[in-house]
Motif scaffolding. Structure first.
Motif, PDB file in Angstrom:
ATOM      1  N   THR A 262      -3.073   4.028  -2.834  1.00  0.00           N
ATOM      2  CA  THR A 262      -2.584   3.436  -4.077  1.00  0.00           C
ATOM      3  C   THR A 262      -2.114   2.017  -3.787  1.00  0.00           C
ATOM      4  O   THR A 262      -1.348   1.790  -2.838  1.00  0.00           O
ATOM      5  CB  THR A 262      -1.425   4.254  -4.672  1.00  0.00           C
ATOM      6  N   LEU A 263      -2.603   1.067  -4.570  1.00  0.00           N
ATOM      7  CA  LEU A 263      -2.235  -0.336  -4.420  1.00  0.00           C
ATOM      8  C   LEU A 263      -1.142  -0.671  -5.414  1.00  0.00           C
ATOM      9  O   LEU A 263      -1.199  -0.276  -6.586  1.00  0.00           O
ATOM     10  CB  LEU A 263      -3.456  -1.226  -4.658  1.00  0.00           C
ATOM     11  N   ASP A 264      -0.146  -1.426  -4.970  1.00  0.00           N
ATOM     12  CA  ASP A 264       0.974  -1.772  -5.845  1.00  0.00           C
ATOM     13  C   ASP A 264       1.420  -3.196  -5.552  1.00  0.00           C
ATOM     14  O   ASP A 264       1.001  -3.812  -4.565  1.00  0.00           O
ATOM     15  CB  ASP A 264       2.136  -0.798  -5.634  1.00  0.00           C
ATOM     16  N   ASP A 265       2.247  -3.739  -6.422  1.00  0.00           N
ATOM     17  CA  ASP A 265       2.789  -5.082  -6.237  1.00  0.00           C
ATOM     18  C   ASP A 265       4.226  -5.091  -6.746  1.00  0.00           C
ATOM     19  O   ASP A 265       4.472  -4.719  -7.907  1.00  0.00           O
ATOM     20  CB  ASP A 265       1.960  -6.123  -6.993  1.00  0.00           C
TER      21      ASP A 265
ATOM     22  N   ILE B 169      -8.647  -2.456   4.083  1.00  0.00           N
ATOM     23  CA  ILE B 169      -8.455  -2.670   2.642  1.00  0.00           C
ATOM     24  C   ILE B 169      -7.687  -3.973   2.465  1.00  0.00           C
ATOM     25  O   ILE B 169      -6.569  -4.120   2.973  1.00  0.00           O
ATOM     26  CB  ILE B 169      -7.681  -1.521   1.981  1.00  0.00           C
ATOM     27  N   ASN B 170      -8.312  -4.943   1.809  1.00  0.00           N
ATOM     28  CA  ASN B 170      -7.658  -6.203   1.470  1.00  0.00           C
ATOM     29  C   ASN B 170      -7.287  -6.183  -0.006  1.00  0.00           C
ATOM     30  O   ASN B 170      -8.097  -5.797  -0.847  1.00  0.00           O
ATOM     31  CB  ASN B 170      -8.576  -7.397   1.747  1.00  0.00           C
ATOM     32  N   VAL B 171      -6.089  -6.614  -0.322  1.00  0.00           N
ATOM     33  CA  VAL B 171      -5.650  -6.676  -1.715  1.00  0.00           C
ATOM     34  C   VAL B 171      -4.902  -7.995  -1.919  1.00  0.00           C
ATOM     35  O   VAL B 171      -4.121  -8.413  -1.061  1.00  0.00           O
ATOM     36  CB  VAL B 171      -4.754  -5.471  -2.086  1.00  0.00           C
TER      37      VAL B 171
ATOM     38  N   PHE C 287       0.846  -1.185   0.000  1.00  0.00           N
ATOM     39  CA  PHE C 287       0.000   0.000   0.000  1.00  0.00           C
ATOM     40  C   PHE C 287       0.884   1.238   0.000  1.00  0.00           C
ATOM     41  O   PHE C 287       1.903   1.285   0.703  1.00  0.00           O
ATOM     42  CB  PHE C 287      -0.903   0.027   1.236  1.00  0.00           C
ATOM     43  N   ILE C 288       0.507   2.251  -0.763  1.00  0.00           N
ATOM     44  CA  ILE C 288       1.258   3.494  -0.837  1.00  0.00           C
ATOM     45  C   ILE C 288       0.368   4.635  -0.353  1.00  0.00           C
ATOM     46  O   ILE C 288      -0.692   4.889  -0.922  1.00  0.00           O
ATOM     47  CB  ILE C 288       1.747   3.776  -2.273  1.00  0.00           C
ATOM     48  N   MET C 289       0.780   5.283   0.727  1.00  0.00           N
ATOM     49  CA  MET C 289       0.135   6.510   1.205  1.00  0.00           C
ATOM     50  C   MET C 289      -1.366   6.338   1.396  1.00  0.00           C
ATOM     51  O   MET C 289      -2.180   7.008   0.745  1.00  0.00           O
ATOM     52  CB  MET C 289       0.416   7.677   0.238  1.00  0.00           C
TER      53      MET C 289
END
Length: 586
Positions: free
Chosen positions: A386-389, A442-444, A373-375
């Motif tokens: 923002t979601l990232d991988d 938030i689950n991703v 997770f970003i910020m």
């Protein structure tokens, strides 16, 4: 004639415009809002900033359609539009321009069509708006409906449907109602054993109310076969015929060369030719062609860890259909393997039509990193994250508020998204605990099913343009429900009240402008009036509307001043309302 990309503030000759407020438009999605201003056709539009599926649906008659809306650098660039299930894409992203022609289709069949316009990735930087459409000037729009497509199977004089276990007779002469009530939507799942129960000539009959649909296609799969399979064990004769009466007793020179691959022609015993011809020197040649049977194959892919060789393999891709062309594909390894012992054996097996199996084994090392997770932050009931991988995997997500899934609405996972993926999600105030602590989860998960979780807490507050006193206490909710009243107490007829101060607070996460305040005086007593002003002195307006044209940022407020004015004959109590609206500052 206007072209896509031009301003189209009014419909051209031969076209008719329908604004977004028409009752034939059906909006789906929890976060549609309204906006107003001269940038829109009809001075208004609907929009959403929420990255879940939002759509507008309708039907229209005619052969052409246009989509009109504001174009801007913060508008969505990939809006999906389906006409009769045929998908198109258009963009509202670009240099700022009012009432822009964004899409048109002018070569449709003159009939009724259904339309769905949708976006699932809207944010503050990818706003999805719906403003207006143009269609044929002598045609209309209607509420959305899908067209029916139903199938019955005719066998031995009766139309039948398959109920999952057996065939049921519907009718010998089916009506439209029979098709609608008993027709099948899909016959691809009917097993081969069921088809084999039907005898005689079998017909597949289709019914639809879609006048645009001109053809249907069905695909049936069989095991590969050639004519040689049908002919095996039989005597094959090639017959040549002539109507020349002189050819009856002529001696003929006849020969035949049969060539081809062994697995194609198989075992045809002693092919012969019976020929009748007047030319005794004629040589009759025969040939056979087809796909060589050794081109057919199917494949299977399995995985196994090398530390437990006696355990059965797990199937990554089960036996495919029969194929005749090269295969270039990929398989997904389940997430659980990433956390077990490495290395792994990947086994690919290919089976030929003669049941011979050829296999190959490769060894791989597997690893995977969790999504990140970003910020992540929540402000004014609005989540920004923002979601990232790290591996670049596509991700899916879900958002929970106080333990309840709020998006996706079905409680599952979102469609796969490419990374990085920004989310701006506005919580519905009815789901928020006002003035209390709220928990957002938030689950991703990535392509391998590895799940990462971010938990944020925030104090619930109302959202929108709010009325409050100097201490920050609200007079109403963001849906207009009264919390407390601005009470002027008892007044003496012929005198004015004290001046009351009210704050107009921007509780949105984005700036607004052109704040317009207006009175509802339907319950004001005779000889009594209410006035408002931007200033604390005596400069009260006679107008019932007050406009602040400056930009009000998130959390900022302006003050207005209210005074009750009575005449000598004023009597009884009064009640008034103040309404507020504003535009997003773009």
């Amino acid at each position: 004639m206007a072209t896509v990309g031009q301003t189209l503030s009014a419909p051209e000759t031969g076209w008719k415009r329908y604004e977004e407020t028409d009752s034939s438009f059906t909006y789906a999605g929890a976060s549609w809002q309204s906006n107003s201003g001269a940038i829109y056709s009809g001075n208004s539009a609907k929009y959403t900033l929420t990255p879940t599926l939002h759509s507008v649906k309708f039907n229209f008659t005619g052969s052409k359609i246009r989509i009109i809306s504001y174009r801007g650098t913060d508008r969505n660039s990939a809006i999906t539009l389906k006409i009769d299930d045929v998908a198109y894409t258009y963009s509202a992203n670009g240099s700022a321009q009012n009432a822009t022609l964004l899409f048109e289709k002018i070569d449709l069949v003159d009939a009724e069509h259904n339309v769905e316009i949708s976006v699932s990735d809207a944010t503050g930087q990818r706003i999805f708006e719906f403003d207006a459409i143009d269609i044929d000037s002598n045609k209309t729009i209607k509420l959305y409906k899908t067209f029916s497509f139903k199938i019955l199977v005719l066998s031995n004089g009766y139309y039948r449907k398959f109920n999952g276990t057996s065939w049921e007779v519907v009718s010998a002469t089916p009506t439209e109602t029979d098709y609608l009530n008993n027709g099948m939507d899909d016959i691809s799942t009917i097993p081969e054993s069921a088809w084999s129960q039907l005898t005689g000539i079998v017909e597949i009959d289709c019914w639809t109310d879609n006048f645009v649909k001109a053809e249907v296609q069905f695909n049936f799969e069989t095991n590969p076969f050639t004519l040689a399979d049908v002919w095996e064990g039989k005597s094959i004769e090639v017959l040549c015929y002539t109507d020349d009466p002189l050819a009856g007793n002529q001696n003929m020179k006849v020969s035949m060369n049969v060539t081809g691959r062994r697995n194609l022609i198989k075992n045809i015993p002693n092919p012969t030719i019976l020929a009748y011809n007047t030319n005794p020197n004629t040589v009759v040649n025969g040939s056979m062609s087809g796909i060589p049977k050794d081109r057919y194959y199917k494949y299977k892919v399995t995985i196994d860890d090398t530390s437990t060789p006696n355990n059965p393999d797990d199937i990554l891709s089960d036996w495919s259909n029969w194929k005749t062309t090269n295969t270039d594909t990929s398989v997904t390894v389940p997430a659980g393997y990433v956390h077990k012992l490495n290395p792994y054996n990947i086994k690919v097996e290919a089976q030929q039509l003669d049941n011979k199996i050829i296999s190959s084994i490769g060894q791989v090392l597997l690893f995977n990193q969790s999504p990140v997770f970003i910020m992540g932050a929540i402000s004014y009931n609005t989540l920004s994250v923002t979601l990232d991988d790290p591996d670049g995997d596509t991700i899916q997500y879900q958002i929970l508020l106080n333990g309840k899934v709020v998006t996706p609405e079905d409680g599952g996972w979102s469609p796969p998204q490419t990374v990085p993926f920004p989310i701006v999600y506005k919580f519905d105030t009815t789901d928020v605990l006002i003035g209390k602590s709220n928990t957002c989860t938030i689950n991703v998960k990535d392509e391998f099913g590895v799940v990462a979780t971010l938990t944020l807490t925030f104090t619930g507050d109302y959202n929108g343009i709010m009325f409050s006193d100097a201490s920050g206490s609200y007079y109403s909710t963001d849906s207009g429900a009264v919390i407390k009243q601005l009470d002027f107490g008892m007044l003496v007829a012929g005198f004015n009240s004290d001046i009351a101060t009210i704050r107009i607070v921007n509780k949105n996460y984005f700036p607004v402008k052109n704040i317009e305040l207006s009175f509802d005086k339907s319950k004001i007593a005779q000889y009594t009036d209410v006035k408002m002003s931007k200033y604390s002195g005596d400069s009260f307006l006679d107008s019932d509307t007050l406009i602040y044209d400056n930009v009000l940022k998130s959390g900022e407020y302006v003050e207005i001043y209210i005074r009750i004015k009575t005449q000598m004959f004023a009597n009884g109590g009064s009640l008034f309302k103040i309404n507020a609206k504003a535009n997003i500052s773009v």
